[in-house]
Design an enzyme around this catalytic site. Structure first.
Site, PDB file in Angstrom:
ATOM      1  N   PRO A  11      -5.932   0.325   4.736  1.00 20.51           N
ATOM      2  CA  PRO A  11      -6.267   1.479   4.740  1.00 20.51           C
ATOM      3  C   PRO A  11      -7.367   1.255   6.137  1.00 20.51           C
ATOM      4  O   PRO A  11      -7.262   0.015   6.928  1.00 20.51           O
ATOM      5  CB  PRO A  11      -8.283   0.708   4.428  1.00 20.51           C
ATOM      6  CG  PRO A  11      -7.832  -0.353   3.381  1.00 20.51           C
ATOM      7  CD  PRO A  11      -5.846  -0.213   3.728  1.00 20.51           C
ATOM      8  N   ASN A  12      -8.010   2.635   7.084  1.00 18.17           N
ATOM      9  CA  ASN A  12      -8.638   2.524   7.843  1.00 18.17           C
ATOM     10  C   ASN A  12      -7.650   2.169   9.173  1.00 18.17           C
ATOM     11  O   ASN A  12      -7.937   1.884  10.881  1.00 18.17           O
ATOM     12  CB  ASN A  12      -9.871   1.314   8.213  1.00 18.17           C
ATOM     13  CG  ASN A  12     -10.652   2.112   6.698  1.00 18.17           C
ATOM     14  OD1 ASN A  12     -10.834   3.224   7.080  1.00 18.17           O
ATOM     15  ND2 ASN A  12     -10.894   1.015   6.359  1.00 18.17           N
ATOM     16  N   ARG A  19     -11.164   2.431  16.449  1.00 17.42           N
ATOM     17  CA  ARG A  19     -11.761   2.160  15.386  1.00 17.42           C
ATOM     18  C   ARG A  19     -12.534   0.357  16.277  1.00 17.42           C
ATOM     19  O   ARG A  19     -11.067  -0.109  16.272  1.00 17.42           O
ATOM     20  CB  ARG A  19     -11.742   1.769  14.611  1.00 17.42           C
ATOM     21  CG  ARG A  19     -11.855   0.855  13.192  1.00 17.42           C
ATOM     22  CD  ARG A  19     -10.387   0.650  12.765  1.00 17.42           C
ATOM     23  NE  ARG A  19     -10.860  -0.438  11.416  1.00 17.42           N
ATOM     24  CZ  ARG A  19     -11.011  -0.944  10.468  1.00 17.42           C
ATOM     25  NH1 ARG A  19      -9.526  -1.044  10.716  1.00 17.42           N
ATOM     26  NH2 ARG A  19     -11.106  -2.252   9.510  1.00 17.42           N
ATOM     27  N   TYR A  24      -9.970  -4.754  18.187  1.00 20.43           N
ATOM     28  CA  TYR A  24      -8.898  -4.105  16.989  1.00 20.43           C
ATOM     29  C   TYR A  24      -8.216  -3.577  18.427  1.00 20.43           C
ATOM     30  O   TYR A  24      -6.806  -3.346  18.684  1.00 20.43           O
ATOM     31  CB  TYR A  24      -8.659  -3.000  16.624  1.00 20.43           C
ATOM     32  CG  TYR A  24      -9.209  -3.684  14.794  1.00 20.43           C
ATOM     33  CD1 TYR A  24      -8.968  -4.393  14.071  1.00 20.43           C
ATOM     34  CD2 TYR A  24     -10.496  -3.032  14.570  1.00 20.43           C
ATOM     35  CE1 TYR A  24      -9.487  -5.473  12.858  1.00 20.43           C
ATOM     36  CE2 TYR A  24     -10.760  -3.822  12.906  1.00 20.43           C
ATOM     37  CZ  TYR A  24     -10.101  -4.242  12.886  1.00 20.43           C
ATOM     38  OH  TYR A  24     -11.193  -4.277  11.368  1.00 20.43           O
ATOM     39  N   ASN A  75       0.403  -5.038   7.129  1.00 22.71           N
ATOM     40  CA  ASN A  75      -0.684  -5.001   7.385  1.00 22.71           C
ATOM     41  C   ASN A  75      -1.708  -4.541   5.751  1.00 22.71           C
ATOM     42  O   ASN A  75      -1.810  -3.310   6.127  1.00 22.71           O
ATOM     43  CB  ASN A  75      -1.602  -4.933   8.534  1.00 22.71           C
ATOM     44  CG  ASN A  75      -3.164  -4.546   9.169  1.00 22.71           C
ATOM     45  OD1 ASN A  75      -4.046  -4.815   8.370  1.00 22.71           O
ATOM     46  ND2 ASN A  75      -2.807  -4.957   9.852  1.00 22.71           N
ATOM     47  N   ALA A  78      -8.429  -4.155   4.924  1.00 21.05           N
ATOM     48  CA  ALA A  78      -9.366  -4.317   3.461  1.00 21.05           C
ATOM     49  C   ALA A  78      -8.870  -4.792   2.277  1.00 21.05           C
ATOM     50  O   ALA A  78      -9.676  -5.961   1.806  1.00 21.05           O
ATOM     51  CB  ALA A  78     -10.041  -3.469   3.545  1.00 21.05           C
ATOM     52  N   GLU A  99       3.270 -11.578   6.498  1.00 21.74           N
ATOM     53  CA  GLU A  99       1.687 -10.519   6.257  1.00 21.74           C
ATOM     54  C   GLU A  99       0.790 -10.556   8.186  1.00 21.74           C
ATOM     55  O   GLU A  99       0.622 -11.726   7.860  1.00 21.74           O
ATOM     56  CB  GLU A  99       0.200 -11.080   5.344  1.00 21.74           C
ATOM     57  CG  GLU A  99      -0.601 -11.403   5.768  1.00 21.74           C
ATOM     58  CD  GLU A  99      -2.004 -11.888   4.664  1.00 21.74           C
ATOM     59  OE1 GLU A  99      -1.359 -12.045   4.352  1.00 21.74           O
ATOM     60  OE2 GLU A  99      -3.459 -11.417   4.444  1.00 21.74           O
ATOM     61  N   HIS A 101      -1.818  -9.641  10.849  1.00 22.85           N
ATOM     62  CA  HIS A 101      -3.797  -9.038  10.730  1.00 22.85           C
ATOM     63  C   HIS A 101      -4.077  -8.455  12.434  1.00 22.85           C
ATOM     64  O   HIS A 101      -3.554  -9.468  12.668  1.00 22.85           O
ATOM     65  CB  HIS A 101      -4.580  -9.727  10.043  1.00 22.85           C
ATOM     66  CG  HIS A 101      -4.588  -9.946   8.685  1.00 22.85           C
ATOM     67  ND1 HIS A 101      -5.015  -9.098   8.189  1.00 22.85           N
ATOM     68  CD2 HIS A 101      -4.027 -10.717   7.964  1.00 22.85           C
ATOM     69  CE1 HIS A 101      -4.499  -9.154   6.146  1.00 22.85           C
ATOM     70  NE2 HIS A 101      -4.361 -10.427   6.728  1.00 22.85           N
ATOM     71  N   ARG A 108     -13.783 -14.585  11.570  1.00 20.31           N
ATOM     72  CA  ARG A 108     -14.542 -13.025  11.315  1.00 20.31           C
ATOM     73  C   ARG A 108     -15.577 -13.670  10.521  1.00 20.31           C
ATOM     74  O   ARG A 108     -15.745 -15.490  10.301  1.00 20.31           O
ATOM     75  CB  ARG A 108     -14.273 -12.436  11.076  1.00 20.31           C
ATOM     76  CG  ARG A 108     -13.066 -11.962  12.852  1.00 20.31           C
ATOM     77  CD  ARG A 108     -12.633 -10.505  12.478  1.00 20.31           C
ATOM     78  NE  ARG A 108     -13.608  -9.262  12.480  1.00 20.31           N
ATOM     79  CZ  ARG A 108     -13.090  -8.061  11.878  1.00 20.31           C
ATOM     80  NH1 ARG A 108     -11.617  -7.635  11.100  1.00 20.31           N
ATOM     81  NH2 ARG A 108     -13.628  -7.087  11.256  1.00 20.31           N
TER      82      ARG A 108
HETATM   83  C1  DQA Z   1      -7.422  -6.393   9.253  1.00 22.94           C
HETATM   84  C2  DQA Z   1      -8.485  -7.326   9.141  1.00 22.94           C
HETATM   85  C3  DQA Z   1      -8.749  -6.772   7.501  1.00 22.94           C
HETATM   86  O1  DQA Z   1     -10.113  -8.043   7.670  1.00 22.94           O
HETATM   87  C4  DQA Z   1      -9.807  -5.574   7.906  1.00 22.94           C
HETATM   88  O2  DQA Z   1     -10.631  -5.229   6.953  1.00 22.94           O
HETATM   89  C5  DQA Z   1      -8.791  -4.487   8.609  1.00 22.94           C
HETATM   90  C6  DQA Z   1      -7.445  -4.926   9.601  1.00 22.94           C
HETATM   91  C7  DQA Z   1      -6.507  -6.741  11.115  1.00 22.94           C
HETATM   92  O3  DQA Z   1      -5.719  -5.441  11.396  1.00 22.94           O
HETATM   93  O4  DQA Z   1      -6.988  -7.030  12.022  1.00 22.94           O
HETATM   94  O5  DQA Z   1      -8.777  -3.562   8.399  1.00 22.94           O
HETATM   95  O6  DQA Z   1      -6.478  -6.179   8.815  1.00 22.94           O
END
Ligand code: DQA
Length: 147
Positions: A11-12, A19, A24, A75, A78, A99, A101, A108
């Site tokens: 998500p997102n 964003r 990011y 990835n 959240a 995985e 990120h 964080r």
């Molecule tokens: C994320 C880190 C997560 O904590 C966050 O919720 C994201 C992006 C990253 O790519 O840094 O949406 O996965």
């Protein structure tokens, strides 16, 4: 037949580049896909690159990858921090799982420090920006050369 790598985004991440760019960065998810396609071509890999905001869709895609893919890069965004269901889905897969990120989740908020997915991941890359996806692909290429 080329090895197939599923690159799944949660998500997102469709808003990457727009964003919170201070966290990011400025690359969009389309940029990431293009970079991954170029690197996959160089390494003789075929990629399936997807993003969803829905947990159930990520689970469906992991189940699909279980049948179709030789490796998974994920990835989970959240859902990393909340989803036992995504961990369970990954636990059904025998292929390598990496995985990724974009940000360094450990630097964080404390609620980002734990990832359910990390219990299954063969490797975790965090804090390398979008380059993390390419590092993951490189590693997958190394792992699959041994197969
Ligand atoms: C994320 C880190 C997560 O904590 C966050 O919720 C994201 C992006 C990253 O790519 O840094 O949406 O996965």
């Amino acid at each position: 037949m080329p090895n197939v790598v599923y690159i799944l985004n949660g998500p997102n991440l469709n808003l990457l580049g727009k964003r919170e760019p201070e966290i990011y960065g400025h690359h969009t998810l389309d940029d990431v896909r293009d970079l991954c396609v170029a690197m996959a071509d160089d390494h003789g890999l075929q990629i399936v690159f997807r993003q969803t905001n829905a947990e159930h869709e990520l689970i469906d895609w992991i189940q699909e990858a279980r049948e179709e893919a030789q490796a998974i890069i994920i990835n989970p965004a959240a859902y990393s921090h909340t989803s036992v269901a995504i961990l369970d889905a990954l636990n059904t897969c025998t292929c390598p799982v990496i995985e990724v990120h974009v940000s360094n989740i450990h630097a964080r908020e404390s609620f980002r420090h734990h990832s359910y997915v990390s219990h299954r991941a063969d490797a975790v890359i965090a804090g390398c920006g979008v380059e993390g996806y390419l590092l993951a692909l490189k590693r997958i290429s190394t792992l699959l050369q041994g197969t």
